[in-house]
Every structure is written in C-alpha cells, then in structure tokens.
Design an enzyme around this catalytic site. Structure first.
Site, PDB file in Angstrom:
ATOM      1  N   HIS A 259       4.203 -11.056  -3.357  1.00 28.46           N
ATOM      2  CA  HIS A 259       4.442 -12.150  -2.419  1.00 28.46           C
ATOM      3  C   HIS A 259       3.163 -12.405  -1.633  1.00 28.46           C
ATOM      4  CE1 HIS A 259       5.511  -8.322  -0.406  1.00 28.46           C
ATOM      5  NE2 HIS A 259       4.871  -8.851   0.634  1.00 28.46           N
ATOM      6  N   ARG A 341      -3.824   0.660  -4.876  1.00 23.82           N
ATOM      7  CA  ARG A 341      -2.448   1.125  -4.702  1.00 23.82           C
ATOM      8  C   ARG A 341      -1.591  -0.132  -4.712  1.00 23.82           C
ATOM      9  NH1 ARG A 341       1.579  -0.356  -0.727  1.00 23.82           N
ATOM     10  NH2 ARG A 341       3.081   1.341  -0.541  1.00 23.82           N
ATOM     11  N   ASP A 343       1.545  -2.248  -3.931  1.00 18.75           N
ATOM     12  CA  ASP A 343       2.739  -2.378  -3.111  1.00 18.75           C
ATOM     13  C   ASP A 343       3.918  -2.786  -3.995  1.00 18.75           C
ATOM     14  OD1 ASP A 343       4.036  -2.584  -0.477  1.00 18.75           O
ATOM     15  OD2 ASP A 343       4.101  -4.734  -0.896  1.00 18.75           O
ATOM     16  N   GLU A 372       3.519   2.097  -5.944  1.00 18.88           N
ATOM     17  CA  GLU A 372       4.576   2.488  -5.008  1.00 18.88           C
ATOM     18  C   GLU A 372       5.914   2.421  -5.738  1.00 18.88           C
ATOM     19  OE1 GLU A 372       6.663   1.163  -0.769  1.00 18.88           O
ATOM     20  OE2 GLU A 372       5.541  -0.306  -1.960  1.00 18.88           O
ATOM     21  N   ASP A 446       5.731   3.493   6.126  1.00 21.17           N
ATOM     22  CA  ASP A 446       7.098   3.021   5.912  1.00 21.17           C
ATOM     23  C   ASP A 446       8.158   4.033   6.329  1.00 21.17           C
ATOM     24  OD1 ASP A 446       6.571   0.476   4.849  1.00 21.17           O
ATOM     25  OD2 ASP A 446       6.172   1.298   2.866  1.00 21.17           O
TER      26      ASP A 446
END
Length: 619
Positions: A259, A341, A343, A372, A446
């Site tokens: 996104h 990395r 997401d 992830e 998170d």
C-alpha cells in the site's frame, strides 16, 4: 516404545528440510504384537493427488519390535505432509504426528495430524554476511537527533521540543490517531551512534521506513524516491551505509509495497503534490496501481484504513516501477544498502515476490530479502494457497515470531517442553540456510516492549488511556529485568540472528503502539542492562554461531537448556532457570572444549546447578 520421531535421525534421516532430489530415509519401529502386515508412507502435496510409498520389513530388533523402512526423494520444491498407514491384524491403523515429532497410534486409516517435509530448490542460497551476527532495529524518528537543521517544511507535523517528552497518543475528537508528532531523530543521528552500536556487537541495522511520508512511522509512503526530509537526504543515507560498513555493519531498509499513503505522489488525495494522482484523475499514470470500487471515494485500503490505499502489486506499471532495471528496489541497493525487510510479506502475491527477489539479487546477489510473517512461514496460507516463501525463489529468511512467542511464554510460566517443541518445529520445517538468518526478536515496533510484556499486567485489549496510566511498578520492573536478561540469553543462543529493538537494552518499557515507540533514553539508560547486552554481543563474536544445530537437554519444566552442535560436537551450551529456586541441569556429553563462561553456576555430579533466575552459557 517409540514408533517414529521426525526429529530423530534413527527414524528420519536427514533431519529437517532437504534440497530437491535428496533421498530421505524413513524407519518405523513397531511392536511385533501389533501384527503389522504392511506399512505405507502417505504423502500430500498441495495440488497433487495423494501418494503412497510402501515400506519394506527390515527385521526384528530382539526386544519385541521390528523395523519397517523406505526411502523417498522429493524431486520438486514444495511442502509435503505425511503420515503412515498400517495394515495390521486388528485392522487399519494410522501413525500420526504427536508432541515434539513423536507418533500417535490411532485406529482406522483417517488422516489426522501429519508431519512436514520441506523440499527447497537445489540452488537456493542465502547471504553469508548476516549469519552469526547481531541485528538492531531502529525506529528512525525516535533513536537520536543529530541537531542538524531539517529541510522539512510541512506545517501539519508536530515537532517535539525535547527528546524526553511523552509521545503523542491521544485520539482527536473524532477518535482518530494521526501519528503526526515527531522528535527529529535522523540518519546523521544514527551515524553518530555507530560506535555505541558497535560496542553492542551489532552487524546489521534494520531501519523502519525512511522514505517521505506523513506519519512518524512512515508506513504510509508518500514518495519511494526520496528520503524523508526530517530524516535527512540521500547523501546522508549513503554516508550512513559507508560508515556502518567500515565498522562491519550493513543497513537493511523497510520496504512497504502492499500500500501507499493517500497523501502521496501516487494517490494525491489532498492535492499536495504537483503530480496527477490516481485520486484526481483516471488518466493518472498511477491509476492502474489502485483498486477503486467507485472512483474516487471508494477504494480498497489496507485493513480498511482509508489513509492506506492498497496497490495492485502485479499491475505492470507498478511492477516495473518497483522491480524494473531502474526501479525502486535496485535504486536503493545502489545507494549502499544491503537488502530489504518486507512489510506484511504475506500480503504480497507470489508473482510480485518472485520478481522482487530477482531484481534485488540481480543488483546484488549478496543482498538480503527478509519477510514479515508472523506464523510458521513454511506452511503459511494466503491468497487461497500454501505460500512458497522459503523454497528458493522468494525470501531469504523471515522475522521469527514463533521463537519470540516461545521465549516469552516460557519465561512467563510456560513448560520447557513446549519451548523445545516450538524451536524444534521451526528447525525441522525451515531450510537450514533460512534458519541461520532468522530475525530472532523478542519485541518490535508492533508489540509491547519486552520488559512490559514479561512483567506488566496484560493489557487484554485495553485502550490507550489505560496503557498510558500503567507503567511498571518498581517491583514489576525489578522482576522484568531478571526475566529480560534470561530472554536475551535465549535470544542470543538460539539458531538465527538476535534482533534487539532499539532501547530494549537500555530498559525501555511500554505497551503497544505508540508506547513501544518512545525516544531512546540517552543519558538515562539502565547501565546494568546495557552491559548485559554488550557481554552477549561479545559472546556472539567469540562463539561465531552460524550453521550450528540445536539439541534440547532434559530439564525440569521451569528450566530451558540446549546445546548448539557443530560437526556433532557441542559448540555452545545454554541453560536458563526462570524459577525462584536453585535448579540442576544434567549435561549428557563432555564439555571439555568449551572454556568461555557467561553467567554463574555451581558444578554438580552430572552437570551444573543454576541459582534462582540464573543462566549459563558455555562456549
């Protein structure tokens, strides 16, 4: 009698995931009183019909048992689930998967729990540079402010005057949280603290998103082609990468590709940019990136959050922008970074991930692609299918949430047997070249801070007002520190690469977002914890753990102990006592070659005695 154990090479050899065309030897040990007349290895692979391989009788063992065995060589990458079907004097029976790889004998031939055999591409290689190292995760806005004047001119950001102020956490009158407060941490600030990071033994810096965005977390990308002005410039990033590399460190960027932000060059909902965004016109070059239901106001957004419009990752224009020869992925590798990395990797479709890996490796074969994924990534299902993340064409490794859960659950009172099972399961399911690079964290941006998660009252979904009003008491903090030390010991000794979330080593606490994202407490660090992490970093450098195997030791339920094995011999022994009483740990093999010691213990006849909340590392 042990019928079968997938984690014991007496029954399944070799252990764990295998390269394609590797012959796997299966052996069953059955009681002769069972009256077995035939045995079959039953295999299931997604999209393929069930397959059965017959086992042959291989003789008696002289103790009331008999052996049945066969070989199976998977010739294509994939995940195979298997069990054993037995034809006996008492009818059909099934050997199904039990605790810690063992077998349960069940009546009938129905499929129950199955074991897993992962087969990866024969040419699957992962970078060597991360193996044996230490990762350090930085939330850039909150790590260190260099004091360099910022070029950022946006008026809708709230800038804190001091680095020790509380983070913005209160929702507005509409109940929305804007994440619009900033502390001015920047890339030059990170570079200025490289000597500190080097003292911790850090070899890889993982930076949360650094590209231009509205929010302080920057997961709402506004422009992939620019470093956010509050963080600095592209030259600052190049300087950081060069300075880090001179100290033996690499820089890993956070890639947010599922996104963008609605306030972005591409969507441009508010007309902030001079580009023609998809929200403004169907003629926009970015219109095909997004999934509009009723243009322009109704569109697919990430988890229903309208400021995060989802992209169509397989759209040719988007795919070329990201993975093309001059695309975003390759551009920032050329800037001096060492990989990405990803997401929400499980929300990126397979064609995009295949193209992403190809682009990154074309620019730098040694670059890292880390995803992830919160579950066991070898058997993760999304988009209606089992995902091939770890078979050789997509990810090098993943964030290791299963290990994090195992560590935290054990230290909060869980049984050591379940801790061992969780670790062994990942070692069994993941290719070894993936396992050695696992991002072994115990907290991230998170999750609640490790200190709070270990000793604080569970938040149980409570709101931010409750979280803000419940710091750790002095008693909770003291207990949390004891447990955090033990958590770090496990984290640094397990297969994979320990990942320290900035400030955990300094004793930072707090529940989830935004309280886990407070600024680093420079000048107010817990010196005892910092020294503990420094010593563990030194241990990692000395022990040089990379491809070493894992073997759990027999312990009481409140003690976790294991060995790392190199060429069949122990290269390290780790033991942690989470109880408030002394515990004894038996060490069933010679440790004469292990001379370095971390922690305190008392020798006993068959091993060692650990004090309450004590630990030991021999290496």
């Amino acid at each position: 009698m042990t019928y079968f154990c997938s984690r014991d090479t007496a029954y399944r050899d070799p252990f764990g995931a295998v390269a394609e065309n590797t012959a796997v030897h299966f052996r069953l040990h059955l009681p002769r009183t069972l009256g077995c007349r035939g045995a079959f290895l039953r295999l299931h692979k997604a999209g393929d019909p069930e397959r059965q391989e017959g086992l042959f009788w291989a003789g008696e063992d002289g103790d009331g048992g008999e052996w049945w065995e066969c070989h199976f060589a998977p010739n294509v990458p994939g995940v195979f689930f298997y069990d054993f079907l037995l034809k006996t004097d008492g009818g059909w029976k099934t050997l199904s998967a039990g605790f810690r790889g063992g077998a349960d004998l069940c009546d009938g031939g129905d499929i129950r729990e199955m074991w897993q055999l992962t087969c990866y591409a024969a040419d699957f290689k992962t970078p060597d540079w991360l193996a044996g190292g230490v990762m350090y995760q930085i939330f850039p806005d909150r790590f260190y402010n260099s004091g360099t004047p910022k070029t950022e001119t946006r008026q809708d950001r709230v800038l804190h005057e001091r680095f020790d102020e509380e983070v913005g956490w209160k929702p507005d009158f509409m109940g929305r949280v804007h994440n619009d407060d900033f502390f001015g941490g920047d890339l030059k600030g990170i570079e200025q603290k490289l000597d500190y990071l080097s003292s911790l033994g850090v070899t890889c810096l993982y930076l949360n998103p650094i590209f231009e965005a509205f929010s302080n977390h920057r997961y709402d990308t506004a422009c992939y082609e620019r470093v956010d002005g509050l963080l600095g410039s592209e030259d600052d990033l190049r300087s950081l990468c060069a300075a880090a590399k001179a100290r033996g460190m690499r820089v890993l960027l956070d890639g947010v590709f599922s996104h963008t932000g609605d306030d972005s060059v591409y969507f441009n909902r508010y007309g902030r940019y001079d580009t023609l965004g998809a929200f403004q016109s169907k003629e926009s070059p970015y219109f095909s990136w997004y999934r509009f239901h009723d243009w322009p106001e109704s569109y697919q957004s990430w988890w229903g959050i309208d400021v995060l419009p989802e992209v169509e990752e397989t759209d040719p224009a988007y795919l070329d922008y990201m993975t093309g020869e001059g695309g975003i992925l390759r551009r920032w590798i050329l800037c001096g970074t060492s990989g990405w990395r990803l997401d929400v990797a499980d929300e990126l479709p397979d064609p995009f991930l295949f193209a992403l890996r190809a682009a990154v490796k074309a620019e730098d074969p040694d670059a890292l692609v880390l995803g992830e994924v919160w579950e066991d990534a070898s058997r993760k299902e999304s988009y209606g299918a089992l995902r091939p993340y770890l078979l050789g064409g997509q990810l090098d490794s993943v964030m290791n949430y299963p290990f994090a859960a195992a560590i935290m659950n054990f230290l909060r009172g869980g049984d050591a047997g379940w801790f061992y099972d969780a670790v062994e399961r990942i070692c069994e399911h993941y290719p070894p070249q993936v396992t050695r690079l696992l991002m072994n964290h115990i907290g991230t941006h998170d999750t609640p801070r490790a200190l709070t998660a270990l000793a604080g009252e569970p938040d149980d979904g409570r709101d931010r007002f409750w979280k803000a009003e419940h710091p750790l008491t002095d008693e909770q903090r003291a207990h949390g520190k004891r447990l955090l030390k033990l958590a770090a010991v496990l984290q640094y000794c397990l297969p994979g690469v320990p990942s320290v979330y900035y400030g955990d080593e300094a004793g930072m606490e707090g529940y989830g977002d935004p309280f886990c994202r407070r600024p680093y407490p420079w000048g107010r660090e817990d010196a005892e914890l910092v020294d503990w992490y420094r010593a563990l970093g030194e241990m990692r450098q000395t022990a040089r753990l990379q491809d070493d195997g894992f073997e759990a030791l027999s312990t009481p339920e409140d003690v976790a102990a294991f060995a790392r094995l190199r060429d069949g011999a122990p290269s390290l022994v780790c033991a942690v006592n989470r109880s408030g009483e002394e515990r004894e740990v038996e060490i069933p093999f010679p440790v004469d070659g292990l001379s370095h010691v971390f922690g305190t213990f008392t020798p006993s006849k068959n091993g060692v005695k650990l004090p309450a909340f004590g630990c030991l590392i021999l290496f």
